[in-house]
Design a protein around this motif. Structure first.
Motif, PDB file in Angstrom:
ATOM      1  N   UNK A   1       3.197   1.178   0.247  1.00 14.08           N
ATOM      2  CA  UNK A   1       3.780  -0.158   0.173  1.00 14.08           C
ATOM      3  C   UNK A   1       5.126  -0.180   0.883  1.00 14.08           C
ATOM      4  N   UNK A   2       5.329  -1.167   1.751  1.00 14.87           N
ATOM      5  CA  UNK A   2       6.640  -1.455   2.320  1.00 14.87           C
ATOM      6  C   UNK A   2       7.235  -2.569   1.478  1.00 14.87           C
ATOM      7  N   UNK A   3       8.252  -2.235   0.716  1.00 16.71           N
ATOM      8  CA  UNK A   3       8.803  -3.153  -0.283  1.00 16.71           C
ATOM      9  C   UNK A   3      10.245  -3.502   0.051  1.00 16.71           C
ATOM     10  N   UNK A   4      10.561  -4.788  -0.030  1.00 17.41           N
ATOM     11  CA  UNK A   4      11.929  -5.196   0.218  1.00 17.41           C
ATOM     12  C   UNK A   4      12.058  -6.701   0.200  1.00 17.41           C
ATOM     13  N   UNK A   5      13.288  -7.217   0.176  1.00 12.48           N
ATOM     14  CA  UNK A   5      13.491  -8.669   0.179  1.00 12.48           C
ATOM     15  C   UNK A   5      13.216  -9.252   1.558  1.00 12.48           C
ATOM     16  N   UNK A   6      13.231 -10.572   1.658  1.00 11.24           N
ATOM     17  CA  UNK A   6      13.078 -11.233   2.951  1.00 11.24           C
ATOM     18  C   UNK A   6      14.182 -10.770   3.890  1.00 11.24           C
ATOM     19  N   UNK A   7      13.798 -10.467   5.132  1.00 13.38           N
ATOM     20  CA  UNK A   7      14.780 -10.022   6.113  1.00 13.38           C
ATOM     21  C   UNK A   7      15.058  -8.539   6.094  1.00 13.38           C
TER      22      UNK A   7
ATOM     23  N   UNK B   1      13.014  -6.176   7.098  1.00 19.49           N
ATOM     24  CA  UNK B   1      12.385  -5.506   8.239  1.00 19.49           C
ATOM     25  C   UNK B   1      10.987  -4.995   7.975  1.00 19.49           C
ATOM     26  N   UNK B   2      10.464  -5.214   6.771  1.00 21.28           N
ATOM     27  CA  UNK B   2       9.171  -4.634   6.407  1.00 21.28           C
ATOM     28  C   UNK B   2       8.017  -5.219   7.227  1.00 21.28           C
TER      29      UNK B   2
ATOM     30  N   UNK C   1       8.278  -6.691  10.200  1.00 22.83           N
ATOM     31  CA  UNK C   1       8.476  -6.254  11.584  1.00 22.83           C
ATOM     32  C   UNK C   1       7.925  -4.852  11.791  1.00 22.83           C
ATOM     33  N   UNK C   2       8.174  -3.957  10.833  1.00 21.32           N
ATOM     34  CA  UNK C   2       7.657  -2.599  10.929  1.00 21.32           C
ATOM     35  C   UNK C   2       6.133  -2.603  10.896  1.00 21.32           C
ATOM     36  N   UNK C   3       5.533  -3.406  10.013  1.00 25.15           N
ATOM     37  CA  UNK C   3       4.076  -3.474   9.930  1.00 25.15           C
ATOM     38  C   UNK C   3       3.483  -3.975  11.249  1.00 25.15           C
ATOM     39  N   UNK C   4       4.106  -4.980  11.842  1.00 24.06           N
ATOM     40  CA  UNK C   4       3.608  -5.529  13.103  1.00 24.06           C
ATOM     41  C   UNK C   4       3.751  -4.525  14.246  1.00 24.06           C
ATOM     42  N   UNK C   5       4.776  -3.692  14.196  1.00 26.54           N
ATOM     43  CA  UNK C   5       4.924  -2.640  15.213  1.00 26.54           C
ATOM     44  C   UNK C   5       3.848  -1.576  15.042  1.00 26.54           C
ATOM     45  N   UNK C   6       3.528  -1.216  13.787  1.00 26.70           N
ATOM     46  CA  UNK C   6       2.438  -0.270  13.540  1.00 26.70           C
ATOM     47  C   UNK C   6       1.128  -0.839  14.086  1.00 26.70           C
ATOM     48  N   UNK C   7       0.941  -2.159  13.906  1.00 23.01           N
ATOM     49  CA  UNK C   7      -0.298  -2.800  14.343  1.00 23.01           C
ATOM     50  C   UNK C   7      -0.398  -2.946  15.853  1.00 23.01           C
ATOM     51  N   UNK C   8       0.754  -3.013  16.534  1.00 20.26           N
ATOM     52  CA  UNK C   8       0.742  -3.286  17.965  1.00 20.26           C
ATOM     53  C   UNK C   8       0.970  -4.749  18.279  1.00 20.26           C
ATOM     54  N   UNK C   9       1.274  -5.568  17.236  1.00 24.28           N
ATOM     55  CA  UNK C   9       1.577  -6.982  17.455  1.00 24.28           C
ATOM     56  C   UNK C   9       2.999  -7.186  17.954  1.00 24.28           C
ATOM     57  N   UNK C  10       3.865  -6.196  17.725  1.00 26.15           N
ATOM     58  CA  UNK C  10       5.228  -6.166  18.266  1.00 26.15           C
ATOM     59  C   UNK C  10       5.435  -4.801  18.912  1.00 26.15           C
ATOM     60  N   UNK C  11       6.257  -4.764  19.939  1.00 30.52           N
ATOM     61  CA  UNK C  11       6.616  -3.493  20.562  1.00 30.52           C
ATOM     62  C   UNK C  11       8.054  -3.142  20.178  1.00 30.52           C
TER      63      UNK C  11
ATOM     64  N   UNK D   1      -6.577   4.946   5.415  1.00 36.57           N
ATOM     65  CA  UNK D   1      -5.118   4.942   5.439  1.00 36.57           C
ATOM     66  C   UNK D   1      -4.673   3.487   5.458  1.00 36.57           C
ATOM     67  N   UNK D   2      -3.912   3.077   4.455  1.00 36.33           N
ATOM     68  CA  UNK D   2      -3.568   1.665   4.307  1.00 36.33           C
ATOM     69  C   UNK D   2      -2.067   1.496   4.099  1.00 36.33           C
ATOM     70  N   UNK D   3      -1.521   0.430   4.708  1.00 37.19           N
ATOM     71  CA  UNK D   3      -0.115   0.072   4.542  1.00 37.19           C
ATOM     72  C   UNK D   3      -0.057  -1.412   4.219  1.00 37.19           C
ATOM     73  N   UNK D   4       0.654  -1.768   3.150  1.00 34.78           N
ATOM     74  CA  UNK D   4       0.790  -3.189   2.848  1.00 34.78           C
ATOM     75  C   UNK D   4       2.249  -3.553   2.605  1.00 34.78           C
ATOM     76  N   UNK D   5       2.568  -4.775   3.009  1.00 35.71           N
ATOM     77  CA  UNK D   5       3.915  -5.322   2.857  1.00 35.71           C
ATOM     78  C   UNK D   5       3.955  -6.212   1.626  1.00 35.71           C
ATOM     79  N   UNK D   6       5.009  -6.106   0.844  1.00 34.85           N
ATOM     80  CA  UNK D   6       5.188  -6.983  -0.304  1.00 34.85           C
ATOM     81  C   UNK D   6       6.667  -7.071  -0.674  1.00 34.85           C
ATOM     82  N   UNK D   7       7.033  -8.188  -1.308  1.00 30.62           N
ATOM     83  CA  UNK D   7       8.370  -8.288  -1.899  1.00 30.62           C
ATOM     84  C   UNK D   7       8.261  -8.255  -3.420  1.00 30.62           C
TER      85      UNK D   7
END
Length: 380
Positions: free
Chosen positions: A32-38, A40-41, A43-53, A189-195
Motif C-alpha cells: 500500500x502507498x499511503x499518504x494524504x492528498x499531494x 506523491x503516492x 504520481x509514483x503509481x503512475x510512474x510504475x505503470x508507465x503513465x508518467x515518466x 505482485x500488487x501495489x495500491x494507492x490509498x489515503x
C-alpha cells in the motif's frame, strides 16, 4: 515479478512531486502507498505503470529497466478509482476489451477470449451479469468488473489507484476482504494507492507511508502503527492526541504525563498519545490531571469520550474506553474525572531524525502502583 524503484525523482516545473524514491517490492507482495492528498503516492503509481515518466531514476520489473516503455509494453493491469468502464459495452465486452485490441499476431482466437473472460467473471463472482451494462450494476460490482478487465491481459503487475474510494463504507470493507483473498489466490505482485489508514493496515503486506514526495516509513502494518519512525507517521496513522512538551534533565513533561527520553531529544518537542492509551479515573489520583467530561458516545465496541483538561486552554482530549470500563466508571457529561497517559511517544520538532537516520523518539509505558506512577522508557 519483483519491482525495484531506484532514485525516482519527478518535477512538474519547479514543483518536486517525488524526491529520490527508493523502494523494492517483492514478487507476490501486496503493498500500500499511503499518504494524504499531494503526498506523491498516485504520481509514483503512475510512474510504475508507465503513465508518467520520471524526471530521473529507474523502474525495474524482474531486473529489466522499463523507463520509456508504455503501460501495455510493461504488461501492467491498472484499476482506476472511478472504474473507467465503457458505458456502451456490456460487462463481458468490457472485460474482453484488452484481449481484443491486441495486435493480430498476439491476439487469441475469440473462443479462447470467451473462455478466459467467463473464467474471470466467475472469479470475481459476476458470471450472471455478463450481459448487463455498467449502469445496471452497483458500485461494488462495477469495481469488480474493472478488476476483471485488468486481470484479463494476464498482467505481470497489478496496480490499483484508490480502488474503493468511490464506494460506501460497508461495500469498501467487503471488497477489501475479497481483494485480499483474490490476491492470495493469484499471487500477483500488487501495489495500491490509498489515503485510508484502515484500508492500508488491513489489506497490505507492507505499508509505504508518504508525505510531500518522500517516503516517511516502510514496514508491515503492525510495525508502522505500533512503532512510527516520524512524527508525521504517528499523527497520520489513527487517532492521536498531541501535546507540547517541556524537556528537562532527560524527562519530557506534558499535560497528562511525564516520561524519560533519550538525551538527543531536546526542546521543542511534542508528545503523542493514542486515545486508547489514556486511563480515566472517577476519583482523584496523585498523578492524574483533573478534567470535565464533555462528550460520551457508547456506540460500537469502544466508547469515545472527550475530556476538557487544563485551566488555561480547557484542552479537549480524546479517550477510548472498553464498554466494561465505561460501565464501571458510569461517566456522565459534566462529571469531574482524572486522566493520565499510559503510553506516549515523544519527537523532537527541531529535527525528526538523528544524523544516522534513526528516529528521535521513545515509547513509554506507565506502570501504576497504589496511585504512584513510574515511567519505563525504551529508545527506538
Amino acid at each position: 515479478m519483483d519491482i525495484q524503484i531506484q532514485g525516482i525523482n519527478k518535477q512538474f516545473g519547479s514543483f518536486t512531486a517525488l524526491g529520490n524514491i527508493d523502494l523494492t517490492i517483492a514478487e507476490g507482495e501486496l503493498v500500500a502507498l499511503l499518504g494524504p492528498s499531494g503526498s506523491g503516492k498516485t504520481t509514483l503509481l503512475r510512474i510504475i505503470a508507465g503513465l508518467e515518466q520520471p524526471t530521473s531514476g529507474s523502474i525495474l520489473f524482474g531486473g529489466e529497466d522499463l523507463i520509456g516503455q508504455s503501460l501495455r509494453e510493461r504488461q501492467v493491469g491498472f484499476v482506476f478509482q472511478h472504474y473507467a468502464l465503457f458505458r456502451h459495452m456490456r460487462v463481458f465486452d468490457n472485460v474482453a476489451f484488452g484481449l481484443r485490441v491486441k495486435k493480430r499476431r498476439e491476439r487469441r482466437p475469440e473462443s479462447e477470449i470467451r473462455d478466459r473472460v467467463m473464467r474471470l467473471l466467475r472469479l470475481v463472482q459476476l458470471e450472471p451479469f455478463a450481459h448487463r451494462y455498467p449502469s445496471q450494476l452497483s458500485g461494488g460490482q462495477r469495481q469488480r468488473v474493472a478488476l476483471a478487465r485488468a486481470l484479463a491481459i494476464e498482467p505481470r503487475v497489478l496496480l490499483l489507484d484508490e480502488p474503493f474510494g468511490a464506494l460506501d463504507a460497508k461495500v469498501r470493507k467487503e471488497l477489501r476482504r475479497w481483494l485480499r483473498g483474490l490476491h492470495d489466490e493469484m499471487n500477483l505482485t500488487s501495489v495500491f494507492v490509498t489515503h485510508d489508514q484502515e484500508e492500508a493496515l488491513e489489506l497490505a503486506d507492507r505499508v509505504v507511508v508518504m508525505d510531500h514526495g518522500r517516503i516517511e516509513q516502510i514496514g508491515p502494518p503492525s510495525e508502522v502503527y505500533e512503532h512510527p519512525a516520524t512524527a508525521f507517521t504517528y499523527e497520520f496513522l489513527g487517532n492521536v492526541n498531541r501535546f507540547d512538551c517541556r524537556i528537562n534533565d532527560g524527562r519530557a513533561t506534558f499535560l497528562i504525563g511525564e516520561i524519560t527520553v533519550p538525551d538527543a531529544i531536546g526542546d521543542p518537542a511534542v508528545a503523542y498519545v493514542r486515545p486508547h492509551d489514556i486511563d480515566v479515573f472517577a476519583g482523584r489520583v496523585m498523578s492524574g490531571e483533573p478534567g470535565i467530561v464533555r462528550y460520551v458516545s457508547a456506540a460500537g465496541p469502544l466508547a469515545k469520550v472527550e475530556v476538557a483538561v487544563g485551566k488555561a486552554d480547557n484542552r479537549l482530549i480524546e479517550v477510548e474506553l472498553s464498554r466494561p470500563q465505561l460501565h464501571h466508571l458510569d461517566l456522565k457529561v459534566g462529571q469531574t474525572v482524572y486522566v493520565r497517559a499510559r503510553k506516549a511517544r515523544v519527537f523532537s520538532l527541531a529535527e525528526n531524525r538523528h544524523p544516522s537516520g534513526e528516529a528521535l523518539s521513545v515509547k513509554s509505558e506507565a506502570i501504576y502502583d497504589d496511585g504512584q506512577a513510574a515511567a519505563v522508557a525504551s529508545g527506538r
